[in-house]
Design an enzyme around this catalytic site. Structure first.
Site, PDB file in Angstrom:
ATOM      1  N   ARG A  35     -36.981 -20.340 -31.894  1.00 47.39           N
ATOM      2  CA  ARG A  35     -35.832 -19.432 -31.684  1.00 47.39           C
ATOM      3  C   ARG A  35     -36.284 -18.324 -30.746  1.00 47.39           C
ATOM      4  O   ARG A  35     -37.342 -17.710 -30.959  1.00 47.39           O
ATOM      5  CB  ARG A  35     -35.341 -18.807 -32.998  1.00 47.39           C
ATOM      6  CG  ARG A  35     -34.154 -17.825 -32.806  1.00 47.39           C
ATOM      7  CD  ARG A  35     -32.931 -18.169 -33.667  1.00 47.39           C
ATOM      8  NE  ARG A  35     -33.001 -19.549 -34.102  1.00 47.39           N
ATOM      9  CZ  ARG A  35     -33.117 -19.952 -35.362  1.00 47.39           C
ATOM     10  NH1 ARG A  35     -33.116 -19.072 -36.329  1.00 47.39           N
ATOM     11  NH2 ARG A  35     -33.222 -21.234 -35.646  1.00 47.39           N
TER      12      ARG A  35
ATOM     13  N   SER B 128       0.866  -1.161   0.000  1.00 46.89           N
ATOM     14  CA  SER B 128       0.000   0.000   0.000  1.00 46.89           C
ATOM     15  C   SER B 128       0.906   1.215   0.000  1.00 46.89           C
ATOM     16  O   SER B 128       1.841   1.299   0.794  1.00 46.89           O
ATOM     17  CB  SER B 128      -0.881  -0.016   1.252  1.00 46.89           C
ATOM     18  OG  SER B 128      -1.420   1.262   1.472  1.00 46.89           O
TER      19      SER B 128
END
Lengths: 453, 453, 453, 453
Positions: C313, C274
């Site tokens: 479909r 960090s």
């Protein structure tokens, strides 16, 4: 959902369970039928006597959910058998006016809107209490220094007051979101078979206005048979409320971990105990809140996925809403009752918080030492000196290592260094942020009705 | 998400894609860094010269997403390498002030808030246009009679105007919800490593105020590193907008079905065509909207599920938000652009609507005949007479059967019966409801800023 | 999804990204077109020369995703423009045989099946490596005693070996589930415009057989255009794999917490650091795995929700699968690559595990003391004596308090009590369970193909 | 979940409701306690007399869910009060052996596994019956020509037999997936407080073996307290079963639409009727199936999201599984009972199917005409000639237009053209596919146990 089940005590509250019960919904549907007859009497469609007869029966009729349910199988919704039974219970000359101009969905949806309205009031009361408890914690623990943790690693000091202020703000915002969603979302439904109120002729809109007013529900621009944004919004607001509770619960579970031990849930006889492990005090309320929040997070999205509905009445998506909505209310109730209890009884251990801060031997304070030193020697020198000292420490005593550094020894007197190493002096705006959260909370309280639940 | 991919044209729009792109996010993070330096100069922490130098570089620096991404692996977020590169690009005497007092999450979140703010403006513009197109359809088709359908069965006549009014109201409500969510949700983030703005000393709150004002973002009561209700609310509003679009698309797909054929999507060269099946005109825009709405319905809930985050920075839930939020924006963009195009070009076939109404040979009108007859012979007699006639019809001509009934023949002249059988005379409040939707729409328009996109 | 984006390094791996890329999918669709021509040549429909010409072009043609994407807008899927470009690239006399008898969905689905097949092989390789690393941990830490934790509270001693064995078994079961789902799920799709292979006359089935065999995909009983169970099953298996990885990551995050500190992720330059907080080693890999697992948990369910599709479909649900499936693969890849790296480099700290066990001053061992005493004085007496002693301890030294009890002093010599208080002597079947997990792992390995990735 | 509620008849079946009821779960937990005592007697830990006394009480004890639920509040799970009540009901000398070595989760999970095992058998029976009904439809309607529809547009002819074969294959695959998930997933749970079976000493594994065998549950490699892949897999299989049912229901709703009218749900007194609209026959069963499938699609994913659990016992995720799993079972039951009834009673209207095919005036057959002509004049000429003719038709009669074309007139005799225009002659492999589906179904039946429910 008829009577209280095995897990209901864990995952809900008795008042919310009653408010979303089958019985409550049936009563609400009957209220809608009564209000409809009266609204139609208001505009002169239904004779007042008939309306009075209908609304009287609506107020008194008690229907058996299992029976109505069995009769609903052939038609696919509970309103149709309810109307049949209501009609049979009304005097013959009024019977013809029962359900006049309405469709089943009008009754189902208006009844659900009443159920939601009443249940949300209970949820708001819990949110309100939870917020007040949080405000006390935030105010009372302004000076309680503890480790702020990012990715579960200690990062910098903070205060428990600021942590509680964060919970508070989230709960207050959840209150506002839920309150707004209910105000708009709990709308009367009245459209007739295809949403045009065909059989009310010219008087459809006036009847709708009177109907909504009599039920105390919002008046929609249009019938919303297949326009379900308000339901999705309600679901979202419930998920946000449960999520705010779940965040508190997660923090409590983590803070109550054996190795952290900074908070404990309120003790109660037998509470959180383990038969085989007498030394444990489990965070049972937090666990229940967490479980409820997870369930709500899964259920509520189904309400927004259900927005895509066919034409003037949906073939499945609407029907899927009924119990999803009631389950979401019920489990949000569990989360909010739980978080209220959790916050009201939370035991905070400032000594443990302070002790845990020391676990890293002052490493959390190196940023502060660097800044204090920088005022004397400049940022770059300060950075290099402190970083090198940290590296030399390697698990040893940081203060000793720092004092042994010639640059530090020259510029920082031991007392100054100790001040720089004191977590309580590196809290930035923690206190100001608590002030802001409390001020926002007080403003929020003034916007809230005096709830009587 | 860097360049336009294979499915992007289908499922988004170029402007939204650009607004949520990696490049846009990186630029927004740099804007946040620039605004931070200036805000800190405003309160006297950072020298103005240094702030100017920083914000100048922030405005000009172009970062390569792939490079920044590769460098983010070790630290787990894209802000850290961005800060490193920015610092390297700033003159040495200003470099020390880059990112002063902030944490990576401050930059990531503030950058995302800017991205959301700008993208939402694009989405609102699409919602606005879609609503205007709907309003034209609602107004123009007040008299276009069609079948109202419940559970996919023809139920009663309605008008296409009323159907479009329903879409309109839903789109307008979605606009309001999204606009409100963005106003509250697009907030500046500034808390430093643990949410206390420790390294800004007494000046944390003034810096936060200036920072938010300079970015044009909402000023939060507190840092909201792990208080994510605003993100959840944004996700919910996006899901509601996509859901409103999805409802329109579903209706269009169903109305465009070969057997219904009441609407057609706008023709365009090659549009909706099928290579093997030259006779087909597929509702491709509606299908794309539907696909986008489904995807948003799955993505957005992850934002509310992510509310439960650990302590002062989440270990996973926050990181999961980044692309979930951008994907949700992107696909909501696809839904809204699609529904806008769909509505602007929709071909409506009133003749087919009228013809389909006749499919049931007048059965849709039996309720009306019953009501007209009831005025003459009472409700019960009317009900029995008409029901018996319907049963006798059995696929034959309803009008003939009705006229052959002695009771009907006695009380209803053929012209009266024909009027009762006319769908256009049994529309109830359809027109009034269209008026209400249009009036609400006009009021909504006055609340909207003149969007310049 | 075309080139590597900002977050791709964090949330996926380069090989998986390439395998699910637009380019890979387009190539797979072309492979399907080539295999179709050859399969039709096999049964004599297409001249072999034409088939050879087509498959040659399919192997070489490079399509630009952005271009194909732009051209897909009018028809709604990427196969149509791909076929057009392929046809244009094939010699005229073969061009007429391109895509013979197929529909767009045949190409899209078969191409996706190839993409899934190849990506799953990469995922299985990661699962395999992760499992092997787990097996080493399980075997190597059989004697590493640590606290077993329930609801985040220390409960009883366990071993790190048993914990790793639990991870191992879950990863092995995920391997089997994913492998089985891919074997069934990666099926060839060939049905023509309506699923009947109408234009192939009598030879539809033989072509389907040859087509599947040539692609190395499963041969379905029927075209599965709207029968999507296999896609849902794939999604479920991916979610289970990501979930197993997420469980490991959560444990690592919790064990790596500052106050627990029992494991650390492998150190690497800059890894987990960090910028503002030099003392932190963040569990960045675990955090990335956690983020990926969360995203997969949200995405995969959309594949099972998409099973409900219209007729031959779908109008939206199928289209929504395309990127959902690829994103799910991609992010499962991120989870699995991450957990593999995590496990391969995990640093385990047995000393900290032992030290944490002592935090409760032996309270974890009271159950054992009670059982040892019960052998001498009976269960009820033992229970009461030990419980009373525990209550008297109250944070003091448990051993001292126990020895001070006259009943205990009489029946348990100090050495016997010390043995009863030794966590390493109260591990039950931990070692046997590790044996079982390793044996099951070895059996699983024999079922796996030698992966060459 | 205690008694039958309002919506239970709509959304479940009586037998499934009973199988997942609180009462059934409590009985199953007691069975687990009984089997544990016997298993421990088998290996000599517990005296056989004591085990017999315990298992006798377990078989007879009737617990009140509401009472047990109320008592579970303090500890957070229903097993703890159950054990307390069981212990009190057992003779004093056996009481000490109740729940020996087990933890609450062992009882809760093993009980749930029994509940799942029994409920899944009911669901499989419904799937089996639904499949058989489908097989009859597939076989009986091989020659029933209808329009195949893509994106809701008529595309090419197909047969209702092929459509039913598609449903059949999906139901059969769902059967296999659910059956396999239950075989692996319904496993005994036995690990003791931390998963090591510490208090069973060397005999943990033999007890686990005997315990699983006595309950007829799968024997896991390890305790799976926080290794929840099997639960996720069960959820996924339930979602696939409900999804397969939902696909059938959607097709039925669409085919039953007024304008299509190709199927009708079985008539029953009052079934599908509408009080206000006597002409309607609503597809109520399909709507219920659709609603159930939607709810399952939302609930089941929560089980895979719950895989990420802390250490040796989860703080929320496990607890969230309990009702999620039971609700998922219950609503899958609603979907499967519904689809079974739907398929067993479905009325098919071949005449309407044929009539709808003619809606496009033969346009569906142009591909076929083109292919027949191509055999005479080559593909390119055929394509241009037919396409031009189609364009000239413009809503008129296609046959007339085609015959008027000189090229067609020259090469295709009217009878040949009529054959080319006959949908029944352009069905490709429809019949072969039905054969394959039926053959696969027969093979599947041989793998199934003779279910006795």
């Amino acid at each position: 959902m008829s009577s209280e089940g095995l897990l209901d005590p864990l995952f809900s509250s008795a008042s919310v369970l009653a408010a979303v019960s089958d019985e409550a919904w049936l009563r609400a549907m009957l209220e809608a039928e009564g209000a409809l007859a009266q609204a139609e009497a208001d505009v002169g469609i239904v004779p007042r006597d008939a309306a009075d007869a209908i609304s009287r029966v609506c107020a008194e009729l008690v229907l058996d959910p299992a029976q109505v349910g069995a009769e609903s199988l052939a038609v696919g919704n509970p309103a149709a058998p309810l109307v049949r039974r209501l009609t049979a219970a009304v005097p013959p000359d009024a019977a013809g006016w029962v359900h006049w101009g309405a469709t089943s969905q009008d009754v189902v949806d208006s009844g659900l809107a009443l159920v939601v309205r009443r249940t949300v009031d209970l949820l708001l009361a819990d949110l309100d209490e939870a917020g007040r408890a949080c405000a006390l914690l935030a105010d009372g623990h302004r000076q309680t220094v503890m480790a702020g943790r990012t990715l579960m690693q200690q990062a910098l000091p903070t205060t428990f007051g600021l942590k509680a202020a964060g919970w508070l703000t989230a709960l207050d915002e959840a209150y506002d979101a839920l309150s707004a969603a209910a105000a708009h979302g709990c709308a009367a439904q009245l459209g007739g078979a295809a949403g045009s109120l065909a059989s009310l002729g010219e008087q459809g809109v006036p009847v709708l206005e009177r109907f909504a007013a009599r039920l105390g529900l919002a008046e929609p621009v249009l019938p919303w048979h297949t326009s379900r944004g308000r339901i999705a919004q309600l679901g979202a607001a419930l998920a946000i409320a449960a999520g705010a509770a779940g965040k508190v619960a997660l923090d409590v579970v983590l803070l109550a971990a054996t190795e952290v031990a900074e908070v404990t849930e309120a003790a109660a006889p037998g509470r959180g105990g383990s038969s085989t492990l007498p030394h444990k005090r489990n965070p049972v309320a937090a666990v229940r809140v967490s479980a409820c929040a997870r369930r709500v997070a899964a259920l509520a999205p189904a309400l927004s996925a259900a927005m895509v509905q066919e034409h003037e009445r949906a073939a499945g998506a609407w029907q899927a809403e009924w119990d999803t909505l009631r389950d979401t209310l019920r489990l949000t109730g569990g989360a909010l009752t739980g978080v209220r209890d959790l916050l009201c009884g939370l035991e905070v251990h400032p000594d443990r918080m302070r002790a845990n801060l020391d676990l890293t031997g002052g490493l959390l304070m190196t940023e502060h030492v660097m800044m204090v030193l920088a005022e004397r020697v400049g940022r770059l020198v300060a950075h290099d000196v402190v970083e090198a000292a940290v590296r030399r420490t390697d698990g040893g005593d940081l203060r000793t290592t720092l004092l042994a550094d010639p640059v530090i020894a020259q510029h920082l007197a031991p007392a100054v260094l100790d001040a720089a190493l004191d977590p309580a002096r590196y809290l930035g705006s923690a206190d100001r942020f608590v002030d802001r959260a409390l001020a926002a909370h007080r403003r929020a309280l003034t916007r809230r009705p005096a709830l009587e639940v």
